[in-house]
Motif scaffolding. Structure first.
Motif, short mmCIF file in Angstrom:
data_model
loop_
_atom_site.label_atom_id
_atom_site.label_comp_id
_atom_site.label_asym_id
_atom_site.label_seq_id
_atom_site.Cartn_x
_atom_site.Cartn_y
_atom_site.Cartn_z
N LEU A 1 31.24 6.97 28.00
CA LEU A 1 32.34 7.84 28.43
C LEU A 1 32.36 9.17 27.67
O LEU A 1 33.40 9.81 27.59
CB LEU A 1 33.68 7.13 28.23
CG LEU A 1 33.91 5.88 29.06
CD1 LEU A 1 35.30 5.32 28.82
CD2 LEU A 1 33.71 6.15 30.55
N HIS B 1 32.69 12.72 26.76
CA HIS B 1 33.34 13.77 27.53
C HIS B 1 33.78 14.87 26.58
O HIS B 1 34.25 14.58 25.47
CB HIS B 1 34.55 13.20 28.28
CG HIS B 1 35.16 14.15 29.25
ND1 HIS B 1 36.48 14.51 29.18
CD2 HIS B 1 34.64 14.82 30.30
CE1 HIS B 1 36.75 15.36 30.16
NE2 HIS B 1 35.66 15.55 30.85
N TYR C 1 43.74 8.05 31.48
CA TYR C 1 42.61 8.93 31.19
C TYR C 1 41.31 8.14 31.18
O TYR C 1 40.29 8.58 31.72
CB TYR C 1 42.81 9.64 29.85
CG TYR C 1 41.80 10.72 29.59
CD1 TYR C 1 41.75 11.86 30.39
CD2 TYR C 1 40.87 10.60 28.57
CE1 TYR C 1 40.82 12.85 30.17
CE2 TYR C 1 39.94 11.59 28.33
CZ TYR C 1 39.92 12.72 29.13
OH TYR C 1 38.98 13.70 28.91
N SER D 1 40.28 7.52 34.69
CA SER D 1 39.67 8.70 35.32
C SER D 1 38.24 8.91 34.86
O SER D 1 37.37 9.31 35.64
CB SER D 1 40.51 9.95 35.05
OG SER D 1 40.43 10.36 33.70
N LEU D 2 37.97 8.62 33.58
CA LEU D 2 36.60 8.76 33.07
C LEU D 2 35.67 7.73 33.71
O LEU D 2 34.53 8.04 34.07
CB LEU D 2 36.58 8.62 31.54
CG LEU D 2 37.22 9.73 30.73
CD1 LEU D 2 37.10 9.42 29.24
CD2 LEU D 2 36.59 11.08 31.03
N ARG E 1 34.87 8.74 37.17
CA ARG E 1 33.95 9.88 37.22
C ARG E 1 32.53 9.49 36.86
O ARG E 1 31.58 9.84 37.55
CB ARG E 1 34.44 10.98 36.28
CG ARG E 1 33.48 12.16 36.17
CD ARG E 1 33.99 13.21 35.21
NE ARG E 1 33.01 14.29 35.06
CZ ARG E 1 33.16 15.33 34.25
NH1 ARG E 1 34.27 15.44 33.53
NH2 ARG E 1 32.23 16.25 34.15
N PHE E 2 32.38 8.76 35.76
CA PHE E 2 31.04 8.49 35.24
C PHE E 2 30.40 7.21 35.78
O PHE E 2 29.17 7.10 35.82
CB PHE E 2 31.07 8.43 33.71
CG PHE E 2 31.36 9.75 33.05
CD1 PHE E 2 30.47 10.80 33.15
CD2 PHE E 2 32.54 9.95 32.36
CE1 PHE E 2 30.73 12.03 32.54
CE2 PHE E 2 32.82 11.16 31.75
CZ PHE E 2 31.92 12.22 31.85
#
Length: 278
Positions: A62, A64, A140, A143-144, A147-148
């Protein structure tokens, strides 16, 4: 009789066969693939417990710019310190993949490479944060992961142990969904709502359920224990235990094929399944 002081007594170390196996496999990889030596050391061999290795690997997945991986690592360890039982869930999920996925030949593979395992364990840490009132951090993380890793699990969902996400891409699990122990699901599965209603609006999945690729289970419905949901099905109504459902919309087409479809991962239906279990 002279008493032996506590300090002088030999320390009994607990034996963790899963962690021992992972370390042995890590040493084999390091020896056979020197280019991966640094990665293997940092991920596995530099740690004393499976929990530490999992936290390290998840934090790295993760990375970021807005959140340092060191802070993630620290947060994950704080969660584990508050709830050591998460380590048992890590092991149950790892064993689930090793036993059910025919592409997995070693215990170490889900830890190093499988985003389904990674997404599930990050969910578990985020779920603890959600229940502890740290909802923004949990969201959060969600969401990571979306996304990933292309897996979207709301941190409020309830997921049991011994769960396998096979391939995992496109899995979506809504806020009020519940998944029992020892379930298996493939890529593209959705446990969603039926509109913009509020409150308890997502499916409740029993124990030992196998959900095929691309299946959609929608609404606050109940799927019983040991059900088999065929690939591509759209399930809109309750399903009794130990049945196979298929189609759009899904309908019952027979027995689940075996007593524990999530473990067998048999996705083929034959007419014999129905006639032999009437």
């Amino acid at each position: 009789m002279q008493k032996t002081s506590a300090a002088a007594e030999p320390q009994i170390k607990s034996y963790d066969p899963i962690w021992s196996q992972v370390r042995r496999e890590a040493e084999e990889i390091s020896a056979s693939e020197p280019a991966l030596g640094g990665f293997i050391y940092a991920t596995v061999l530099d740690h004393a417990r499976l929990e530490d290795a999992v936290c390290h690997r998840l934090a790295r997945r993760l990375q970021h710019s807005a959140l340092d991986s060191g802070l993630l690592h620290k947060t994950f360890h704080e969660v584990l310190a508050s709830d050591p039982s998460l380590g048992d869930a890590f092991r149950a999920d790892l064993m689930a993949v090793a036993k059910r996925d025919p592409a997995c030949s070693r215990m170490i593979e889900p830890l190093l490479y499988y985003k389904g395992f990674h997404a599930l364990e990050i969910y578990r840490l985020g779920h603890w944060l959600w229940k502890a009132g740290r909802k923004d951090f949990a969201l959060y993380l969600q969401s990571l992961v979306s996304r990933f890793l292309q897996v979207d699990i709301h941190p409020a969902a309830e997921i049991g142990r011994g769960v396998m996400f096979d391939h995992a891409t496109g899995i979506v699990i809504g806020e009020t969904a519940v998944i029992g122990d020892n379930c298996s699901m493939l890529h593209g599965v959705t446990l969603g709502g039926t509109g913009n209603e509020r409150g308890d609006r997502h499916p409740k999945i029993g124990r030992g359920v196998m959900i095929g690729a691309g299946a959609k289970i929608l609404g606050n419905i109940k799927v019983g224990d040991c059900v088999r949901v065929a690939a591509g099905s759209v399930v809109l109504n309750d399903v009794p235990p130990r049945r196979t459902v298929a189609g759009v919309p899904a309908r019952e087409i027979g027995f689940a094929g075996c007593e524990e479809p999530a473990l067998a991962m048999d996705q083929m239906f034959t007419g014999d399944d129905e006639t032999s279990h009437r």
